[in-house]
Design a protein around this motif. Structure first.
Motif, short mmCIF file in Angstrom:
data_model
loop_
_atom_site.label_atom_id
_atom_site.label_comp_id
_atom_site.label_asym_id
_atom_site.label_seq_id
_atom_site.Cartn_x
_atom_site.Cartn_y
_atom_site.Cartn_z
N LEU A 274 0.83 -1.20 0.00
CA LEU A 274 0.00 0.00 0.00
C LEU A 274 0.87 1.26 0.00
O LEU A 274 0.61 2.21 -0.75
N THR A 277 2.65 1.79 -3.35
CA THR A 277 1.71 2.22 -4.38
C THR A 277 1.33 3.69 -4.18
O THR A 277 1.31 4.47 -5.14
N ILE A 478 -13.17 6.05 2.19
CA ILE A 478 -12.89 4.68 1.76
C ILE A 478 -13.90 3.78 2.48
O ILE A 478 -13.99 3.83 3.71
N THR A 482 -12.46 -2.59 3.18
CA THR A 482 -11.78 -2.65 1.88
C THR A 482 -10.31 -2.29 2.10
O THR A 482 -9.99 -1.48 2.96
N THR A 483 -9.45 -2.91 1.34
CA THR A 483 -8.01 -2.61 1.39
C THR A 483 -7.70 -1.62 0.28
O THR A 483 -7.83 -1.94 -0.90
N ASN A 484 -7.31 -0.39 0.67
CA ASN A 484 -7.10 0.63 -0.34
C ASN A 484 -6.35 1.80 0.25
O ASN A 484 -6.07 1.84 1.46
N TYR A 485 -6.02 2.74 -0.61
CA TYR A 485 -5.45 4.00 -0.14
C TYR A 485 -6.17 5.13 -0.86
O TYR A 485 -6.84 4.92 -1.88
#
Length: 549
Positions: A274, A277, A478, A482-485
């Protein structure tokens, strides 16, 4: 069927009999229970995730009806019942959390019921009883003022007494009514609670006795609050030019993987991916959730090396939530957040000031151990920090709060008071699971932004992560689990608001009104009691004189 036994048939009511059954149910003293249930249902539906915020403006009508019909003692009982049922509906997630940690169904039920009754006592229970005792002797125009001041006083006590738990204060139900809640810049969330109770009581007075002056007064107050709010919205809607490009990492780590060594590599790999990215977007700062690091800093050397390497590889600042323990300092452990510079060096940290009872420390350990209660984490007791710490990223001063510190306006105002221009809240709501709790927790931040007129960036392990403007408007978020940035452009603000400078002055004024009113009432009550005793003695003397004649 064995011979000699008869089948017992239970007659079921016919459809046309149902209205009569309901009438008999209401006639048999079940009306107070139904009214308590109605008030409780209204309270629950007013908060996230139902968000039927308009209902809260009539939630006290059933309680007030019982208060005047049944008297103070009954009102205490039914007020407690309404508060208990409402808190069961709002805090049901506590059952899930305790059950998941302890595998004890009974323990989970006891925990939920005990906390729900405790909060019910602070709010509707004591409030209804006090109003029942004192309210009948107050002038009609002053009754809504006293009732609202008493409610705010009880909310303030609940916020701070016995570690404090200000979850679902009345005002929080209005989190998305931005024009109304702008008064929080001066009153905190308590000002909104005051208006809600004032309207409820004045509406009941009108319905019961056709007293229209208190109701008109309440409408004028609400109208003035909304008009003022619209002006404040326009004044605070324009932010300064963005100067801090910030990335938020939502790792979405399962609560019961976080401290299991088996999953350490999985956690490190996820946050590494993460961060790398997000770093491609060249942010000035990357923010991680609360306790994102699966170990202690700086004690666990391999984790310190990992963070140092990652910071150098991403060439940016990192704000990382992690447990803090340095054996060279002491044997104390802290829930902390660390600011890491692009060279991988720790240049500052904030230790969490207000800890969650049973989650981060065990209050009255000897007592609760009798019943088998223990902490809801595997790290043991934390030690609280002493004061808010302001950190600096590229000349911008930031206030990094941790999880439940956002419950308390009195704590959050300490960051801008010390110069913070942007607020952060790093949290781990994974132990709430898929309930209404993450939503209720997130919306508290709306009031902290209005009180301080600061942008706030929220970074949650499982969510909700996102940004809230100084007006309380929620921006990009978000979603949960959920896995996110996400990237945000943050604008610093150095304005010091009334609330930042003076704190909970409004709740203090309400407490003063409550104490003075109760003091006057009690002194009059004592005098009347003495007067009655004197009259009784005079009557006895007169009777003896008559008997002698």
């Amino acid at each position: 069927m064995p011979q000699g036994e008869q089948l017992i048939r239970i007659p079921l009511p016919k459809f046309q009999d149902i209205p009569g059954i309901l009438k008999r149910f209401a006639a048999n003293n079940y009306k107070p229970f139904l009214l308590s249930l109605l008030s409780a249902a209204i309270i629950v539906l007013s908060f996230p995730t139902a968000n039927l915020h308009f209902l809260i403006w009539v939630f006290l009508i059933p309680i007030l009806y019982m208060l005047y019909e049944k008297g103070p003692s009954r009102s205490l009982a039914y007020g407690l019942l309404a508060g208990f049922l409402a808190n069961i509906g709002i805090l049901y997630w506590i059952f899930n959390s305790v059950l998941a940690h302890s595998n004890s169904f009974i323990g989970a039920v006891v925990a939920l019921c005990a906390l729900s009754m405790y909060i019910a006592l602070y709010t509707i229970g004591i409030w209804a009883f006090t109003l029942g005792v004192v309210g009948t002797s107050l002038p009609s125009f002053f009754l809504p003022i006293f009732a609202s001041s008493l409610w705010v006083t009880m909310e303030y006590l609940r916020t701070h007494a016995f570690t404090g738990f200000p979850w679902a204060l009345l005002g929080y139900s209005q989190w998305n009514i931005l024009p109304l809640i702008q008064i929080s810049e001066y009153t905190g969330v308590y000002g909104v609670s005051f208006l809600i109770v004032y309207f409820n009581v004045s509406l009941f007075q009108f319905l019961k006795s056709r007293r229209w002056v208190p109701l008109v007064t309440s409408l004028v107050l609400i109208g003035a609050a909304v008009a003022t709010g619209n002006t404040l919205l326009k004044r605070n809607s324009v932010n300064a030019a963005p100067v801090l490009k910030t990335a938020v990492l939502q790792g979405n780590i399962d609560q019961y993987k976080k401290w299991d060594i088996v999953y350490e590599k999985e956690i490190l790999d996820k946050f590494t991916a993460l961060a790398l990215t997000a770093a491609k977007q060249k942010p000035d700062l990357i923010v991680w959730p609360e306790t994102a690091v699966p170990g202690y800093l700086p004690e666990d050397e391999h984790l310190s090396v990992w963070i140092r390497t990652l910071a150098r590889e991403t060439s940016t600042y990192h704000l990382i939530g992690a447990p803090y323990h340095d054996p060279k300092e002491s044997d104390r452990f802290f829930n902390a957040t660390f600011l890491i510079d692009p060279n991988g060096d720790v240049i500052g940290y904030h230790k969490k000031i207000h800890l969650v009872a049973f989650g981060e420390f065990m209050p009255f350990r000897n007592f609760f151990s009798i019943f088998g209660f223990d902490l809801l984490n595997t790290l043991g007791d934390f030690t609280p920090g002493h004061k808010p710490t302001v950190l600096t990223v590229k000349s911008v001063k930031i206030g990094p709060s941790i999880c439940s510190e956002n419950f308390y306006g009195s704590i959050m105002r300490g960051f801008p008071e010390k110069g913070a221009e942007i607020l952060f809240n790093q949290t781990n709501d994974a132990w709430f699971f898929a309930t209404s709790a993450p939503h209720q927790h997130f919306t508290m931040n709306v009031f902290r932004c209005i009180e301080t007129r600061r942008q706030m960036l929220i970074c949650g392990n499982t969510g909700i992560s996102g940004i809230i403007e100084p007006t309380g408007k929620i921006g990009q978020t978000i979603p949960l689990f959920t896995t996110n940035y996400a990237l945000y452009n943050l604008s610093p603000n150095s304005k010091i608001t009334f609330y930042t400078r003076y704190g909970d002055v409004f709740s203090g004024l309400c407490s003063l009104i409550t104490i003075v009113t109760l003091g006057i009432w009690f002194s009059v009550y004592i005098r009347e009691k003495r007067y009655v005793k004197i009259l009784n003695r005079l009557q006895k003397i007169q009777q003896k004189i008559k008997d002698l004649k």
